[in-house]
Enzyme design. Sequence first.
Site, mmCIF file in Angstrom:
data_model
loop_
_atom_site.group_PDB
_atom_site.id
_atom_site.type_symbol
_atom_site.label_atom_id
_atom_site.label_comp_id
_atom_site.label_asym_id
_atom_site.label_seq_id
_atom_site.Cartn_x
_atom_site.Cartn_y
_atom_site.Cartn_z
ATOM 1 N N LYS A 218 1.044 -1.072 0.136
ATOM 2 C CA LYS A 218 0.045 0.075 -0.062
ATOM 3 C C LYS A 218 0.964 1.271 0.023
ATOM 4 O O LYS A 218 1.348 1.582 1.119
ATOM 5 C CB LYS A 218 -0.968 0.030 1.379
ATOM 6 C CG LYS A 218 -2.010 -1.219 1.131
ATOM 7 C CD LYS A 218 -3.062 -1.220 2.389
ATOM 8 C CE LYS A 218 -4.032 -2.221 1.909
ATOM 9 N NZ LYS A 218 -4.854 -2.280 3.088
ATOM 10 N N LYS B 108 -5.499 5.921 1.406
ATOM 11 C CA LYS B 108 -6.350 5.768 2.737
ATOM 12 C C LYS B 108 -5.368 6.086 3.771
ATOM 13 O O LYS B 108 -5.665 6.559 4.979
ATOM 14 C CB LYS B 108 -7.013 4.753 2.726
ATOM 15 C CG LYS B 108 -6.290 3.358 2.832
ATOM 16 C CD LYS B 108 -5.876 2.761 4.049
ATOM 17 C CE LYS B 108 -5.053 1.713 4.146
ATOM 18 N NZ LYS B 108 -4.226 1.356 5.287
ATOM 19 N N ARG C 265 -2.572 1.250 12.138
ATOM 20 C CA ARG C 265 -1.663 1.835 12.788
ATOM 21 C C ARG C 265 -1.281 3.548 12.602
ATOM 22 O O ARG C 265 -0.945 3.959 13.278
ATOM 23 C CB ARG C 265 -0.087 1.059 12.404
ATOM 24 C CG ARG C 265 -0.207 -0.428 12.683
ATOM 25 C CD ARG C 265 0.763 -1.166 11.982
ATOM 26 N NE ARG C 265 0.456 -1.308 10.559
ATOM 27 C CZ ARG C 265 1.382 -1.764 9.662
ATOM 28 N NH1 ARG C 265 2.322 -2.719 10.325
ATOM 29 N NH2 ARG C 265 1.425 -1.713 8.530
HETATM 30 N N1 LIG Z 1 0.225 -4.636 8.748
HETATM 31 C C1 LIG Z 1 -1.038 -4.852 8.135
HETATM 32 O O1 LIG Z 1 -2.068 -4.730 8.901
HETATM 33 C C2 LIG Z 1 -1.418 -4.287 6.636
HETATM 34 C C3 LIG Z 1 -2.693 -4.885 6.176
HETATM 35 C C4 LIG Z 1 -2.583 -4.508 4.500
HETATM 36 C C5 LIG Z 1 -1.624 -4.051 4.085
HETATM 37 N N2 LIG Z 1 -0.642 -3.758 4.506
HETATM 38 C C6 LIG Z 1 0.372 -3.164 3.591
HETATM 39 O O2 LIG Z 1 1.476 -4.146 3.384
HETATM 40 C C7 LIG Z 1 2.620 -3.675 3.208
HETATM 41 C C8 LIG Z 1 3.788 -4.538 4.104
HETATM 42 O O3 LIG Z 1 3.392 -4.258 5.340
HETATM 43 P P1 LIG Z 1 3.853 -5.213 6.809
HETATM 44 O O4 LIG Z 1 2.640 -4.937 7.760
HETATM 45 O O5 LIG Z 1 3.865 -6.459 6.339
HETATM 46 O O6 LIG Z 1 5.281 -4.541 7.069
HETATM 47 P P2 LIG Z 1 5.590 -4.207 8.402
HETATM 48 O O7 LIG Z 1 4.903 -2.649 8.713
HETATM 49 O O8 LIG Z 1 5.356 -5.141 9.521
HETATM 50 O O9 LIG Z 1 7.088 -3.855 8.576
HETATM 51 C C9 LIG Z 1 8.105 -4.377 8.936
HETATM 52 C C10 LIG Z 1 9.038 -5.631 7.935
HETATM 53 O O10 LIG Z 1 9.840 -4.700 7.016
HETATM 54 C C11 LIG Z 1 10.997 -5.218 6.864
HETATM 55 N N3 LIG Z 1 12.048 -4.353 7.110
HETATM 56 C C12 LIG Z 1 12.657 -3.270 7.792
HETATM 57 N N4 LIG Z 1 13.900 -3.035 7.151
HETATM 58 C C13 LIG Z 1 13.820 -3.376 5.864
HETATM 59 C C14 LIG Z 1 14.866 -2.989 4.745
HETATM 60 N N5 LIG Z 1 15.873 -2.112 5.046
HETATM 61 N N6 LIG Z 1 14.674 -3.771 3.603
HETATM 62 C C15 LIG Z 1 13.671 -4.750 3.663
HETATM 63 N N7 LIG Z 1 12.718 -5.014 4.558
HETATM 64 C C16 LIG Z 1 12.920 -4.243 5.717
HETATM 65 C C17 LIG Z 1 11.132 -6.057 8.179
HETATM 66 O O11 LIG Z 1 12.105 -7.218 8.247
HETATM 67 C C18 LIG Z 1 9.666 -6.554 8.455
HETATM 68 O O12 LIG Z 1 9.340 -7.695 7.620
HETATM 69 C C19 LIG Z 1 2.752 -2.295 3.465
HETATM 70 O O13 LIG Z 1 2.533 -1.625 2.127
HETATM 71 C C20 LIG Z 1 1.571 -2.025 4.155
HETATM 72 O O14 LIG Z 1 0.868 -0.691 4.165
HETATM 73 C C21 LIG Z 1 -0.227 -3.860 5.901
HETATM 74 O O1 LIG Z 2 -2.220 -0.289 10.166
HETATM 75 P P1 LIG Z 2 -2.323 0.509 8.873
HETATM 76 O O2 LIG Z 2 -2.593 1.908 9.134
HETATM 77 O O3 LIG Z 2 -1.008 0.230 8.165
HETATM 78 O O4 LIG Z 2 -3.380 -0.057 7.835
HETATM 79 C C1 LIG Z 2 -3.463 -1.607 7.794
HETATM 80 C C2 LIG Z 2 -4.432 -2.172 6.584
HETATM 81 O O5 LIG Z 2 -3.833 -1.337 5.366
HETATM 82 C C3 LIG Z 2 -5.878 -1.758 6.984
HETATM 83 O O6 LIG Z 2 -6.481 -2.314 5.849
#
Ligand SMILES: NC(=O)c1ccc[n+]([C@@H]2O[C@H](COP(=O)([O-])OP(=O)(O)OC[C@H]3O[C@@H](n4cnc5c(N)ncnc54)[C@H](O)[C@@H]3O)[C@@H](O)[C@H]2O)c1
Ligand SMILES: O=P(O)(O)OC[C@H](O)CO
Length: 434
Positions: free
Chosen positions: A143, A284, A350
């Site tokens: 995202k 968003k 978050r």
């Molecule tokens: N967490 C959610 O609820 C959620 C839900 C839907 C979509 N997303 C989207 O998914 C994507 C991934 O989010 P997430 O929640 O898995 O990540 P996260 O916020 O948990 O980030 C941590 C990750 O980043 C990695 N990281 C840290 N430094 C790094 C580097 N230098 N190089 C590569 N990786 C590194 C860590 O190893 C770990 O795997 C984002 O775009 C987020 O917006 C998140």
């Molecule tokens: O926790 P956020 O704000 O990164 O949002 C998590 C997901 O994108 C919600 O769909």
Amino acid sequence: MTSLAVHSKKHKVCIVGSGNWGTTIAKVVAENTNEHGDIFEPEVQMWVFEEEYEIPKDSKHASSELAGKTQKLTELINTLHENVKYLPNIALPKNIVANPDLADAVKDATILVFNLPHQFIGRICDQLKGKIVPYARGISCIKGLEVSDSGCQLFSDSIGAKLGIYCGALSGANIATEVAQEKFSETTVAYEPPTMDSQQPTPAGTPGGSPHGSHLDLTQLDGEVKRQPRAGGKQGDRKQRLMALPTEYPPLSHKNMTKLFHRPYFHVHLINDVVGVSLGGALKNIVALAAGFVDGLGWGDNAKAAVMRVGIVEEVKFGKTFFGDSVRTATFTEESCGVADLITSCSGGRNFRCAKMAVQEGKNIDDIEKRELNGQKLQGTSTAYEVHSFLKAEGKEDEFPLFTAVWRVLEGEKQPHDIPDMINTTAKILNQMG
Ligand SMILES: NC(=O)c1ccc[n+]([C@@H]2O[C@H](COP(=O)([O-])OP(=O)(O)OC[C@H]3O[C@@H](n4cnc5c(N)ncnc54)[C@H](O)[C@@H]3O)[C@@H](O)[C@H]2O)c1
Ligand SMILES: O=P(O)(O)OC[C@H](O)CO
């Protein structure tokens, strides 16, 4: 019509990323590869950005022989079948293999699921060049938007262009921990398999598949689904140059892609509007910051609803202004990746929670992020800066007052209580009336 073709090879899946959402999607996918052994290899590789981690004293694993000193995160995941740092207390299927070696993790993978904070994807793609199967297909769960001097790109497009593969997008109202706990949610997948991938005939009576952007009937998913190339036609042009999936593999049709992601607790809607899916997820996050700011002031639900309303209007306008008329407004209003994601993100995401705490405590949001998220990354703060630099370059800051307001608050140029003034279109109209 059902194809009777028997395929000698199965798809191998690699999840590129292992954070909160990356690990959750690995769980979803690994459950499905176990269930659909006729299409997928059961083992799912999950690339992990390696780090040392010590199991906390209050963890249920505190008595494990791995506790008491720092360990490699991959070793912890592969031994405990849990990502103790980024998705604690969730049991992972044993067919997930955490791998710190990126080239090894993607080796022979025909499906690459990109799922990591957006700031890291450019460097990862550079490392992946020449290492992946040339006919691999991708899905971006990221995202965010890639903003550079040359403009603003979807990650599905930039990943596709850098690696020379087709890449779709997955996004929805999906707070990772809730999905990992198997609480019901929906998601939206935009995936338009290149014509050459759909080796099974289009079902009778559905020439060309479903209409652009509508939900797809699972019984009709074996065939190709056509879409007009969107403004600029980059995906359309590039798809003509893609390497065909060898016929030994099952087709990567909508039906098989659905089988990869759909779970009883995680409902997949497949649509064709990759721009709408990607923009909903990226933008968003800026709106969620605004919701957190006004909630942090104690202004209540009406104020939050107001910024959410303006936010969804700006999301659609951003799509129409910069990506052309092929973006469907309905993607934002009807799909999980649109207004539903806005609602969940402005309730428990978050970005929302950290922005609210920053206002309540009078602290910088970056410090709150470090204190609260244990290494997880906010996407809204960097996206607000990236979108602002793009809007400024386009001379359109004033046309997106909420996105601009969030940037001003982050910059310290304005305060959260200035937000109503900054999005006050009535004042502008009154001024114009004299
Ligand atoms: N967490 C959610 O609820 C959620 C839900 C839907 C979509 N997303 C989207 O998914 C994507 C991934 O989010 P997430 O929640 O898995 O990540 P996260 O916020 O948990 O980030 C941590 C990750 O980043 C990695 N990281 C840290 N430094 C790094 C580097 N230098 N190089 C590569 N990786 C590194 C860590 O190893 C770990 O795997 C984002 O775009 C987020 O917006 C998140
Ligand atoms: O926790 P956020 O704000 O990164 O949002 C998590 C997901 O994108 C919600 O769909």
